[in-house]
Design a protein around this motif. Structure first.
Motif, mmCIF file in Angstrom:
data_model
loop_
_atom_site.group_PDB
_atom_site.id
_atom_site.type_symbol
_atom_site.label_atom_id
_atom_site.label_comp_id
_atom_site.label_asym_id
_atom_site.label_seq_id
_atom_site.Cartn_x
_atom_site.Cartn_y
_atom_site.Cartn_z
ATOM 1 N N UNK A 152 0.882 -1.175 0.000
ATOM 2 C CA UNK A 152 0.000 0.000 0.000
ATOM 3 C C UNK A 152 0.912 1.214 0.000
ATOM 4 N N UNK A 153 0.999 1.899 -1.131
ATOM 5 C CA UNK A 153 2.004 2.945 -1.277
ATOM 6 C C UNK A 153 1.378 4.283 -1.667
ATOM 7 N N UNK A 154 1.936 5.319 -1.089
ATOM 8 C CA UNK A 154 1.552 6.681 -1.458
ATOM 9 C C UNK A 154 2.123 6.993 -2.837
ATOM 10 N N UNK A 155 1.265 7.377 -3.797
ATOM 11 C CA UNK A 155 1.734 7.629 -5.163
ATOM 12 C C UNK A 155 1.457 9.059 -5.638
ATOM 13 N N UNK A 156 0.697 9.826 -4.853
ATOM 14 C CA UNK A 156 0.396 11.184 -5.294
ATOM 15 C C UNK A 156 0.045 12.045 -4.082
#
Length: 443
Positions: free
Chosen positions: A333-337
């Protein structure tokens, strides 16, 4: 002690807010303190790679996540646990927490591949970051079980599969495992909570203990156990015939129940050899319609090896619900924006791709999958000539509310069945090899 543990588990189920890691809340506290908590963000769930030898993954757990999201609330009991390490302002924020963002995702029962944007969560950093552990624990568990079960369904070639793994996993994981297996095409489960909570068909008859109860140490009275079971469940039941001598057990089973006996189960030994032996014996006794059920440490490879044998149904437990048979789905679960600006992690072997994404899948006119294309959500939707193009992400949550009428479990089960049929034949291989469907990233 036991009753106290029961209360703890019951309380844990009533709110999902503590099914998380402490660092989610310490990040929240720091972000609230420095003013960054309210920045608009996008998080994505994806798998960097598939487990060794796998050619596809299965999206499972969406229905459970939507239910869990509804119960993600910090009441006084939950706040009492976290107040020892959180400041009053963070506690006040948690007391009023309600997810108010948007979630898009691949429908449950869809296939995924490395890099597929399986789930997209949009909202403030604060309201999104606290959901990370809950989302990953549900998706990684259920998707791993569903992928393993789907391989077993393919190996079984249309024969009946019964999930029997409750005694090999955590008591709260057992119903979720049964649900994921049913999603993947299993026909029934032994777990009654899965039947109650999710409507999964249940099945079960007796174990060796019941035979031993009636038979004595030498099995001289095995017939008594069979008579008792038939009296209670009817001649359509399945009798366990290998507690003592299997040949004698089969003969006794037909003597007691007659040639209309529903089935016999073999739980040990060389299952292929024994299945042939038992089939011949049943046919010779006139029980030509009595089915043969096998169980005992079966996985997809063992099931595939038995396809040429006269086996009618498989009971699967350990290899389905444990890490050996169902390795993690590997989702992150990654922050992309952040505020519309793409961000990406650059760590070696743990890299991510920045920016909010969408995805389409290409198929030939025949329905066979060819490729998955992941592209910037704000960009132009790819539509190559000569292929059927299907959008993969669908709205799941809007403004914190679940989109009306999400697919039912039977509908998701049908979706996966259609998806598996659409794979090229290489995609259904059990042997080690590269993924059958390539993922292309468009910048």
């Amino acid at each position: 002690m036991c009753s106290k543990m029961g209360r703890v588990i019951a309380d844990q189920i009533s709110s999902t807010a503590l099914l998380t890691d402490q660092y989610e809340l310490t990040m929240l506290a720091a972000a609230l303190a420095d003013g960054s908590a309210h920045r608009r963000c996008t998080f994505e769930v994806f798998a960097r790679r598939l487990p060794h030898g796998r050619r596809y993954g299965v999206v499972a757990g969406t229905g459970r996540l939507l239910d869990a999201l509804r119960d993600f609330r910090f009441g006084e009991a939950e706040l009492a646990v976290v107040e020892r390490f959180l400041d009053p302002a963070t506690l006040a924020w948690l007391r009023d927490y309600r997810f108010g963002g948007d979630i898009d995702g691949y429908p449950e029962g869809e296939l995924f591949f490395p890099g597929s944007p399986i789930l997209t969560v949009r909202g403030s950093f604060a309201e999104c970051v606290v959901l990370e552990t809950l989302i990953l624990s549900i998706y990684n568990h259920d998707s791993a079980i569903a992928a393993a079960a789907a391989r077993m369904v393919s190996a079984a070639g249309g024969r009946t599969l019964i999930e029997m793994g409750s005694r090999r996993t955590h008591e709260l994981a057992a119903p979720a495992s049964a649900r994921a297996a049913y999603l993947a095409g299993f026909d029934a489960t032994s777990n009654l909570e899965a039947a109650r909570a999710f409507g999964v068909p249940s099945a079960g008859t007796s174990a060796h203990a019941f035979t031993l109860l009636h038979s004595g140490a030498d099995g001289a009275h095995e017939a008594a156990a069979f008579r008792s079971q038939v009296a209670a469940l009817g001649v359509g039941t399945t009798l366990l015939v290998d507690t003592f001598d299997i040949t004698r057990g089969v003969a006794t089973a037909i003597e007691v129940a007659g040639p209309e006996l529903g089935g016999v189960r073999i739980d040990s030994g060389d299952l292929g050899v024994l299945a042939r032996q038992v089939r011949d014996q049943l046919d010779a006794l006139g029980a030509t319609r009595t089915k043969i059920v096998v169980s005992g440490d079966l996985d997809e490879y063992a099931i595939a090896a038995l396809r040429a044998e006269p086996v009618d149904a498989y009971g699967v437990g350990t290899s389905l619900v444990t890490g050996s048979g169902a390795p993690t789905a590997g989702m992150v679960y990654k922050l992309v924006e952040v505020e519309g600006v793409p961000v990406a992690k650059r760590s070696s072997h743990k890299e991510s791709r920045g920016g909010t994404k969408s995805a389409v899948r290409l198929s030939r006119r025949t329905g066979t999958m060819v490729e998955e294309i992941v592209y910037p959500a704000a960009g132009e939707r790819p539509a190559p000539n000569g292929f059927e193009v299907r959008d993969l992400q669908t709205p799941l949550v809007r403004g914190g509310a679940v989109v009306a009428d999400p697919p039912t479990l039977p509908e998701s089960r049908d979706r996966l069945a259609r998806a598996l049929v659409s794979l090229p034949w290489e995609g259904l291989k059990l042997s080690v090899g590269d993924p059958a469907i390539p993922t292309t990233f468009v910048r």
